[in-house]
Design a protein around this motif. Structure first.
Motif, mmCIF file in Angstrom:
data_model
loop_
_atom_site.group_PDB
_atom_site.id
_atom_site.type_symbol
_atom_site.label_atom_id
_atom_site.label_comp_id
_atom_site.label_asym_id
_atom_site.label_seq_id
_atom_site.Cartn_x
_atom_site.Cartn_y
_atom_site.Cartn_z
ATOM 1 N N ASP A 1 38.299 -0.522 61.883
ATOM 2 C CA ASP A 1 39.350 -0.987 60.974
ATOM 3 C C ASP A 1 39.063 -0.597 59.530
ATOM 4 O O ASP A 1 39.996 -0.333 58.756
ATOM 5 C CB ASP A 1 39.520 -2.502 61.085
ATOM 6 N N LEU A 2 37.791 -0.574 59.133
ATOM 7 C CA LEU A 2 37.439 -0.157 57.778
ATOM 8 C C LEU A 2 37.628 1.349 57.611
ATOM 9 O O LEU A 2 38.080 1.815 56.553
ATOM 10 C CB LEU A 2 35.998 -0.554 57.457
ATOM 11 N N VAL A 3 37.283 2.131 58.618
ATOM 12 C CA VAL A 3 37.535 3.577 58.585
ATOM 13 C C VAL A 3 39.032 3.826 58.487
ATOM 14 O O VAL A 3 39.497 4.688 57.724
ATOM 15 C CB VAL A 3 36.944 4.260 59.831
ATOM 16 N N LEU A 4 39.805 3.066 59.258
ATOM 17 C CA LEU A 4 41.264 3.160 59.198
ATOM 18 C C LEU A 4 41.763 2.840 57.793
ATOM 19 O O LEU A 4 42.665 3.503 57.271
ATOM 20 C CB LEU A 4 41.881 2.199 60.206
ATOM 21 N N GLY A 5 41.169 1.830 57.161
ATOM 22 C CA GLY A 5 41.567 1.448 55.812
ATOM 23 C C GLY A 5 41.295 2.535 54.791
ATOM 24 O O GLY A 5 42.101 2.752 53.869
ATOM 25 N N ILE A 6 40.177 3.229 54.916
ATOM 26 C CA ILE A 6 39.858 4.313 53.992
ATOM 27 C C ILE A 6 40.855 5.453 54.150
ATOM 28 O O ILE A 6 41.337 6.031 53.159
ATOM 29 C CB ILE A 6 38.412 4.801 54.222
ATOM 30 N N LEU A 7 41.195 5.791 55.394
ATOM 31 C CA LEU A 7 42.188 6.838 55.623
ATOM 32 C C LEU A 7 43.557 6.390 55.125
ATOM 33 O O LEU A 7 44.297 7.174 54.503
ATOM 34 C CB LEU A 7 42.239 7.180 57.108
ATOM 35 N N PHE A 8 43.905 5.126 55.362
ATOM 36 C CA PHE A 8 45.206 4.613 54.941
ATOM 37 C C PHE A 8 45.376 4.674 53.425
ATOM 38 O O PHE A 8 46.443 5.055 52.932
ATOM 39 C CB PHE A 8 45.371 3.172 55.434
ATOM 40 N N LEU A 9 44.341 4.320 52.661
ATOM 41 C CA LEU A 9 44.485 4.334 51.198
ATOM 42 C C LEU A 9 44.759 5.747 50.696
ATOM 43 O O LEU A 9 45.439 5.934 49.674
ATOM 44 C CB LEU A 9 43.249 3.720 50.532
ATOM 45 N N CYS A 10 44.254 6.764 51.403
ATOM 46 C CA CYS A 10 44.478 8.148 50.992
ATOM 47 C C CYS A 10 45.905 8.620 51.257
ATOM 48 O O CYS A 10 46.312 9.678 50.762
ATOM 49 C CB CYS A 10 43.494 9.068 51.704
ATOM 50 N N LEU A 11 46.683 7.859 52.022
ATOM 51 C CA LEU A 11 48.053 8.238 52.355
ATOM 52 C C LEU A 11 49.082 7.533 51.480
ATOM 53 O O LEU A 11 50.285 7.779 51.628
ATOM 54 C CB LEU A 11 48.350 7.900 53.826
ATOM 55 N N LEU A 12 48.626 6.702 50.568
ATOM 56 C CA LEU A 12 49.540 5.881 49.770
ATOM 57 C C LEU A 12 50.065 6.613 48.543
ATOM 58 O O LEU A 12 49.474 7.597 48.088
ATOM 59 C CB LEU A 12 48.815 4.604 49.325
ATOM 60 N N PRO A 13 51.178 6.135 47.963
ATOM 61 C CA PRO A 13 51.685 6.714 46.711
ATOM 62 C C PRO A 13 50.818 6.332 45.527
ATOM 63 O O PRO A 13 49.915 5.499 45.631
ATOM 64 C CB PRO A 13 53.088 6.095 46.595
ATOM 65 N N SER A 14 51.116 6.948 44.401
ATOM 66 C CA SER A 14 50.392 6.654 43.167
ATOM 67 C C SER A 14 50.842 5.313 42.591
ATOM 68 O O SER A 14 51.873 4.757 42.978
ATOM 69 C CB SER A 14 50.646 7.761 42.147
ATOM 70 N N THR A 15 50.049 4.794 41.671
ATOM 71 C CA THR A 15 50.450 3.591 40.950
ATOM 72 C C THR A 15 51.562 3.919 39.960
ATOM 73 O O THR A 15 51.788 5.084 39.627
ATOM 74 C CB THR A 15 49.261 2.993 40.178
ATOM 75 N N VAL A 16 52.229 2.894 39.460
ATOM 76 C CA VAL A 16 53.269 3.093 38.454
ATOM 77 C C VAL A 16 52.762 2.659 37.081
ATOM 78 O O VAL A 16 52.570 3.475 36.179
ATOM 79 C CB VAL A 16 54.557 2.318 38.814
ATOM 80 N N GLN A 17 52.503 1.351 36.924
ATOM 81 C CA GLN A 17 52.172 0.826 35.607
ATOM 82 C C GLN A 17 50.913 1.450 35.014
ATOM 83 O O GLN A 17 50.910 1.922 33.879
ATOM 84 C CB GLN A 17 52.008 -0.704 35.664
ATOM 85 N N SER A 18 49.824 1.480 35.799
ATOM 86 C CA SER A 18 48.567 1.969 35.236
ATOM 87 C C SER A 18 48.604 3.479 34.988
ATOM 88 O O SER A 18 48.017 3.966 34.015
ATOM 89 C CB SER A 18 47.392 1.602 36.144
ATOM 90 N N SER A 19 49.288 4.243 35.842
ATOM 91 C CA SER A 19 49.400 5.690 35.607
ATOM 92 C C SER A 19 50.094 5.973 34.281
ATOM 93 O O SER A 19 49.650 6.823 33.495
ATOM 94 C CB SER A 19 50.180 6.352 36.747
ATOM 95 N N ILE A 20 51.178 5.262 34.029
ATOM 96 C CA ILE A 20 51.919 5.443 32.778
ATOM 97 C C ILE A 20 51.095 4.959 31.593
ATOM 98 O O ILE A 20 51.020 5.622 30.551
ATOM 99 C CB ILE A 20 53.264 4.700 32.843
#
Length: 340
Positions: A100-119
């Motif tokens: 499940d932790l390996v799955l979580g690491i792969l999952f975070l790499c598939l997510l979109p970018s942040t909005v507030q902090s990126s700006i």
């Protein structure tokens, strides 16, 4: 710099996240309370993406699309290069961490970018803020479609049982539909939301805290935390640092090699290297329903704090260089005018 470090290390939202986890450990939701919490979380997620839709300006997106080279590169970094890094990391870590932790690491790499902090970081670093607004907004809008698709193609192909394609319908119902309704309601409530930005921020964070509490409550009741130890946390921390270092180096290098201006390079760096906790936690609750969601989102929560810390330092460094360059130019101009 010392004030900046203290602010990041004592991030109030981080403290609240830790508080939600502690509350779940001490008082996890069980039985009827857990059923009620599920309904509350579903409503909170719908409200969260309704507000996203109401806040996103279609005209801003349309104007930002004109800078298609920058937007394309950020998209490739977010949904192409990052997933490849995640696949490599998941293969390396398999056998060293629970599945499940390996799955979580792969999952975070598939997510979109942040909005507030990126700006915010792009603005601090004197980057192209208009492009950052569009890039971050487009990344999150695309993530509603692209992230579930990538989860199905990559995680589903690897694990089979880790992903249920019926989750795509849940994504459409709980995320895309509220987002679309928010866009339709934008002419009516858009200005109100701009005037009450703190209220929408409270809603954003409140929804995330609810999802985190629900996920960790479920994990406590199921006893999944008995499978996690200090060594696992060290592996996650090291992996998050390596992933962030690699993607920062790649985005910085590509920005220079492709001839972007300094301002655009900054935008590419900050928008192409981040992953959104605000989008990731609700999505995990939908995509991996019935599994150890608390373990799946743990790498994302750790990565989120590391990216805030490192990117804040980078933004301050870029800003200092920009100020130094501006001062140097002013000195030369004054010298020329004096001689004239």
């Amino acid at each position: 710099m010392q004030m900046l470090l203290r602010k990041i290390l004592l991030d109030p939202f981080l403290i609240m996240l830790l508080g939600a986890m502690l509350l779940a450990a001490l008082l996890p939701a069980r039985g009827d309370a857990a059923d009620v919490l599920d309904w509350v979380v579903t409503a909170a997620i719908a409200l969260l993406f309704f507000l996203y839709g109401a806040k996103l300006s279609p005209s801003a997106v349309a104007s930002g699309l004109l800078h298609w080279r920058l937007q394309s590169l950020v998209f490739i970094c977010t949904y192409g290069i990052f997933p490849v890094l995640g696949l490599i990391a998941s293969h390396v870590l398999r056998g060293h961490l629970p599945d499940d932790l390996v799955l979580g690491i792969l999952f975070l790499c598939l997510l979109p970018s942040t909005v507030q902090s990126s700006i915010a970081f792009t603005s601090i670093a004197r980057g192209n803020v208009a492009a950052a607004i569009t890039s971050a907004s487009l990344s999150n809008l695309a993530g509603v479609f692209v992230t579930p698709l990538l989860v199905g193609l990559i995680i589903g192909a690897q694990g089979g049982e880790s992903f249920d394609l019926s989750s795509v319908g849940d994504i459409a119902l709980q995320i895309l539909l509220p987002f679309a309704i928010g866009q339709l309601c934008r002419p009516l409530i858009g200005k109100f939301l701009q005037r009450h930005a703190r209220m929408t921020q409270f809603t954003d964070r409140g929804a995330i805290l609810l999802v985190v509490y629900a996920a960790f409550s479920e994990g406590m009741v199921a006893g999944v935390w008995s499978h996690v130890d200090g060594t696992d946390l060290i592996w996650i921390l090291a992996t998050a640092c390596i992933l962030l270092a690699l993607i920062l180096a790649i985005t910085a290098l590509l920005g220079k090699l492709l001839g972007f201006s300094r301002e655009d390079q900054i935008t590419i760096l900050f928008c192409g290297s981040k992953k959104s906790l605000a989008t990731g936690v609700p999505m995990a609750g939908i995509l991996f329903a019935g599994q150890s969601v608390s373990l799946v989102v743990l790498p994302l929560m750790i990565f989120h704090q590391i990216q805030l810390f490192i990117c804040a330092l980078l933004a301050q460094r870029y800003a200092a260089h920009a100020d130094a360059d501006a001062n140097a130019v002013n000195t030369v101009v004054q010298a020329v005018e004096t001689k004239a």
